[in-house]
Design a protein around this motif. Structure first.
Motif, mmCIF file in Angstrom:
data_model
loop_
_atom_site.group_PDB
_atom_site.id
_atom_site.type_symbol
_atom_site.label_atom_id
_atom_site.label_comp_id
_atom_site.label_asym_id
_atom_site.label_seq_id
_atom_site.Cartn_x
_atom_site.Cartn_y
_atom_site.Cartn_z
ATOM 1 N N TRP A 8 -0.195 0.203 -5.885
ATOM 2 C CA TRP A 8 0.148 -1.262 -4.956
ATOM 3 C C TRP A 8 1.452 -1.533 -4.860
ATOM 4 O O TRP A 8 1.517 -0.888 -5.375
ATOM 5 N N TRP A 59 -4.636 8.134 -3.864
ATOM 6 C CA TRP A 59 -3.144 7.643 -4.677
ATOM 7 C C TRP A 59 -3.714 6.365 -4.614
ATOM 8 O O TRP A 59 -3.977 5.676 -3.637
ATOM 9 N N SER A 60 -3.666 6.043 -5.845
ATOM 10 C CA SER A 60 -3.403 4.290 -6.280
ATOM 11 C C SER A 60 -2.065 4.002 -6.377
ATOM 12 O O SER A 60 -1.593 4.678 -7.012
ATOM 13 N N TYR A 115 -12.176 1.860 -11.970
ATOM 14 C CA TYR A 115 -11.026 0.596 -11.788
ATOM 15 C C TYR A 115 -10.361 2.998 -11.686
ATOM 16 O O TYR A 115 -9.889 2.988 -13.087
ATOM 17 N N LEU A 116 -9.072 2.669 -11.199
ATOM 18 C CA LEU A 116 -8.446 3.505 -10.660
ATOM 19 C C LEU A 116 -6.281 2.806 -11.459
ATOM 20 O O LEU A 116 -5.616 3.751 -10.804
ATOM 21 N N SER A 136 -4.731 0.792 -10.401
ATOM 22 C CA SER A 136 -3.863 -0.446 -9.603
ATOM 23 C C SER A 136 -4.393 -0.088 -8.039
ATOM 24 O O SER A 136 -5.306 0.634 -7.909
ATOM 25 N N GLY A 137 -4.201 -1.054 -7.224
ATOM 26 C CA GLY A 137 -4.388 -1.195 -5.763
ATOM 27 C C GLY A 137 -4.338 0.048 -5.525
ATOM 28 O O GLY A 137 -3.079 1.168 -5.513
ATOM 29 N N ILE A 138 -5.210 -0.173 -3.797
ATOM 30 C CA ILE A 138 -5.587 1.471 -3.594
ATOM 31 C C ILE A 138 -4.652 0.810 -1.841
ATOM 32 O O ILE A 138 -5.101 0.160 -1.412
ATOM 33 N N GLY A 178 -10.514 2.804 0.458
ATOM 34 C CA GLY A 178 -9.232 2.079 -0.762
ATOM 35 C C GLY A 178 -9.489 0.757 -0.747
ATOM 36 O O GLY A 178 -9.274 0.188 0.004
ATOM 37 N N GLY A 210 -8.331 -1.631 -6.879
ATOM 38 C CA GLY A 210 -8.383 -0.289 -7.044
ATOM 39 C C GLY A 210 -9.572 0.431 -7.358
ATOM 40 O O GLY A 210 -9.433 1.473 -8.539
ATOM 41 N N HIS A 211 -10.114 0.662 -6.222
ATOM 42 C CA HIS A 211 -11.992 1.222 -6.631
ATOM 43 C C HIS A 211 -10.995 2.079 -5.063
ATOM 44 O O HIS A 211 -11.198 1.345 -3.763
ATOM 45 N N HIS A 255 -5.176 10.699 -7.349
ATOM 46 C CA HIS A 255 -7.115 10.583 -8.099
ATOM 47 C C HIS A 255 -7.624 11.693 -7.355
ATOM 48 O O HIS A 255 -7.931 12.031 -6.117
#
Length: 570
Positions: free
Chosen positions: A539, A536-537, A513-514, A516-518, A491, A495-496, A564
Motif C-alpha cells: 500500500w 505486488w501487494s 489477505y496479501l 497489504s493493499g494492492i 486488486g 489487500g485482496h 504474490h
C-alpha cells in the motif's frame, strides 16, 4: 504543501548501496531467450509478459484460458517473494521473458526471479542520492523495466536510464537525462521500439518542463528529445503566455503505447504548471493531451487535448489503449482512455479526431463535449479569492493504474475513483525544486456516491456506456487485467486480488489477505503449459499522500511489499 512532498522521501534512503547481489550460481540459472523486435511486435501472443502493459497496444489482455470462469475458484498461491520492508507504494508490473521475471520496487531496486519457482536470481540496488527525493511528487515509485536483446532497461528517480545484463544484473550503461533535485524524476517503465529506449519525465508539480527521449539501446546515446510543452517557435507555442513554457509542466510520466503498422507512438501528457489556470491563459498545449510521435525522430504528428487550460490537475497520462471498435456502424482504429477528467474517450488513432466521449463518473468540472472538445465549467474554476467544490477530485475519475481491454467482450475494464474536492487559488512563483501549484485543495466525498469511493466498471467500447460496476467503500487504486479465460483480475486497498466474470462482473474468486493493499497491476504468463497470475501487494501511492481526512480509514494500513504468484495447482 512542502511537507506533503517531503513525506515521499522515507527511511531506507541511506540503506541504498548500488551493489549487485548474486543469488545462486550462474550455471544454475535458466537460459535467457533474446528479445528481438519481432518478439516485441508480437508481444500480445507471447507466453510471457514482455512489456509494462503486456503489448504495444497497452490493453493488459492475456490470451491465456487455462485459468477460466469454471475453475478460477481453485486458484492457489504458487510462490511469493520475501516481504520487502519499504513503506511506500509498490506500483510495478513484473516482466516475464522465458523463465526470467524482472520486478522493481520503490526506491529503484530491481530483482530477477525464476518465474516458475520464485528463486531469486540476482538483485540490483540503485545508488539513489538523497537529493533526488526532494522533488518526487507522489511516492517513490518505480513501475517496471523494459527488455530487449539480452538487456534489461530501467529508469530512476534521479533521472537516469540504465541498461543491465539480464542474466547477471551487471550495469552495461548508465545515462543521466537531467539533474536530480530541481523538479524532474522518472518513475515509468521504458518502452523499446526499433532499438530505441523511449521514456518520459515526471515533475509537473514542480514546474519541470516535460520531455520524452529516444536513446540508443546499445549505447544509451541520446537520439532525440521532444519537449511536451512547446517553445514559442514550435507548433502550439502560442497557446502559452510569454515565457510560461519554461516551467509549464506537462510531464509524460506514464508509459505510452505504439502502433507498429503506422509507426506511431502514443504518449499521454500531464498537467500544466502551475495548477492555477488564471496564471497561464490559453489552451496550454500539449498539457492534458495524448500526442502521436514518430519514434525515429520524436516529431509530434498530431495531438488531442482532453482538458484545455486545466485548473483541476486532470493529467492526460492514463494509458491510451489501442482498440479496433465500431461506433454507430462505422469501424475505427481507435485509442480508448478513461481520462482523469471523468470522461471515457475513443479517439481515431490515425487522425487524432474524437470518435466519442462519455462521462464514467459524476462530473461537474466538464459540462459536455462541443466541436470534439471538452467544455470546462467556468463557474467551477478556483481563483485567488474563490474556493470551489467540484467532481471528480484532482486524482481523477481514474488515476494512472492501468485498465484492461478485452476484444472478446468488446469492453474496457476501468478501476474508478468516486471523490470530489474543494480548491482555492493561492499566490505562487516559480523556484526550482519547490512545488509550483498555486492552489490549495481538500478531497471530499462524492455526493453522488457518498458510501462508495471506489469501483471497477466495464464499459462497452461501441457506445462508451457502462455495462456493469462493482462498488467498494474504499478507493479502487489497483490496475486491471483481462484474460481469454473470460476473467478480469484486479486488486483492492483491503489487500485482496479478485477475479471477476468479464461479462457480468460477478466475483468468482478472492485471494487470501496479501499483507497489504494492492495498487499495482496484475499480470499473467505461461511456463511449461502452466498459467500463473502475479501481483505486488504494498500500500502507498497517491491516496495516502493526498486524500486527507477522506483517507482516514486507511491511514494505518499495513505497509511493505510482497510479490504474490498464483496457479491452479499451487
Amino acid at each position: 504543501m512542502k511537507s506533503r512532498f517531503a513525506r515521499t522521501g522515507t527511511a531506507l534512503i541511506g540503506a541504498l548501496a548500488g551493489t549487485l547481489l548474486a543469488a545462486g550460481a550462474a550455471s544454475a540459472q535458466p537460459a535467457y531467450p533474446s528479445v528481438t523486435q519481432a518478439r516485441l511486435d508480437n508481444a500480445a501472443a507471447s507466453k510471457g509478459w514482455l512489456m509494462f502493459n503486456r503489448s504495444y497496444a497497452g490493453d493488459d489482455y492475456a490470451p491465456f484460458a487455462q485459468i477460466n470462469t469454471k475453475n478460477v475458484a481453485s486458484l492457489k498461491p504458487a510462490w511469493s517473494s520475501a516481504k520487502i520492508d519499504i513503506p511506500n507504494g509498490f506500483e510495478g508490473t513484473p516482466i516475464v521473458n522465458g523463465d526470467y521475471m524482472f520486478a522493481t520496487t520503490p526506491l529503484d531496486h530491481l530483482i530477477a526471479f525464476n518465474a516458475k519457482t520464485g528463486q531469486k536470481l540476482w538483485e540490483y540496488d540503485y545508488d539513489l542520492p538523497k537529493t533526488a527525493l526532494k522533488t518526487v511528487c507522489c511516492d517513490v515509485n518505480n513501475r517496471g523495466v523494459a527488455v530487449y536483446g539480452n538487456e534489461v532497461f530501467m529508469g530512476t528517480l534521479d533521472n537516469h536510464v540504465l541498461a543491465l545484463d539480464a542474466t547477471t544484473g551487471k550495469v552495461l550503461w548508465n545515462v543521466a537525462l537531467e539533474k536530480p533535485g530541481i523538479g524532474y524524476s522518472i518513475s515509468e517503465a521504458p518502452m523499446i521500439v526499433d532499438g530505441k529506449v523511449i521514456i518520459g519525465s515526471g515533475g509537473g508539480e514542480y514546474g519541470a518542463r516535460g520531455f520524452i527521449v529516444g536513446l540508443d539501446a546499445q549505447t544509451g546515446k541520446l537520439l532525440w528529445k521532444t519537449y511536451t510543452i512547446p517553445s514559442p517557435s514550435e507548433p502550439g507555442g502560442k497557446t502559452w503566455p510569454a515565457g510560461a513554457y519554461k516551467h509549464g509542466g506537462g510531464s509524460p510520466w506514464m508509459t505510452g503505447t505504439y502502433d507498429p503498422k503506422t509507426k506511431q507512438l502514443f504518449w499521454g501528457v500531464g498537467n500544466p504548471g502551475p495548477w492555477l489556470a488564471s496564471m497561464r491563459p490559453g489552451n496550454n498545449l500539449y498539457s492534458d493531451s495524448v500526442i502521436a510521435i514518430d519514434p525515429n525522430t520524436g516529431a509530434i504528428k498530431w495531438h488531442y487535448q482532453y482538458t484545455r487550460n486545466d485548473t483541476w490537475d486532470y493529467d492526460g497520462v492514463n494509458t491510451a489503449q489501442l482498440a479496433d471498435i465500431t461506433y454507430k456502424g462505422k469501424p475505427y482504429h481507435a485509442l480508448v482512455e478513461a481520462n482523469r477528467n471523468g470522461y471515457f474517450y475513443a479517439i481515431n488513432r490515425e487522425t487524432g479526431k474524437l470518435i466519442y466521449a462519455v462521462p464514467f463518473v459524476h462530473d461537474t468540472s466538464i459540462i459536455g463535449i462541443k466541436d470534439g472538445q471538452a467544455v470546462n465549467n467556468m463557474k467551477l474554476r478556483p481563483a485567488l479569492d474563490k474556493q470551489i467544490f467540484t467532481c471528480p477530485s484532482f486524482l481523477g475519475g481514474k488515476n494512472w493504474w492501468p485498465g484492461a481491454v478485452d476484444p472478446a467482450t468488446n469492453m474496457a475494464y476501468v478501476p474508478t475513483l468516486h471523490a470530489c474536492m474543494t480548491m482555492k487559488g493561492v499566490p505562487v512563483s516559480y523556484a526550482a525544486g519547490l512545488p509550483y501549484l498555486g492552489e490549495t485543495f481538500e478531497m471530499k466525498p462524492d455526493p453522488a456516491s457518498p458510501h462508495h469511493m471506489g469501483s471497477i466498471q466495464a464499459i462497452d467500447l461501441s457506445t462508451g456506456k457502462q455495462v456493469w460496476q462493482h462498488r467498494t467503500k474504499e478507493p479502487w487504486d489497483g490496475g486491471a487485467m483481462a484474460t481469454s479465460g473470460g476473467l478480469v483480475f484486479s486488486g483492492t486497498a483491503d489487500g485482496h486480488l479478485y477475479a471477476f466474470d468479464a461479462k457480468t462482473g460477478k466475483i468468482l474468486w478472492k485471494s487470501p489477505y496479501l499483507g497489504s493493499g494492492i495498487i499495482a497491476n496484475p499480470m499473467s504468463y505461461e511456463i511449461d503449459g502452466k498459467q500463473y497470475v502475479a501481483v505486488w501487494s504494498g500500500w502507498g501511492g497517491v491516496w495516502p499522500l493526498w486524500s486527507g481526512k477522506l483517507g482516514a480509514s486507511l491511514a494505518k494500513a499495513p505497509r511493505g511489499g510482497q510479490l504474490h504468484v498464483f496457479a491452479l495447482n499451487g
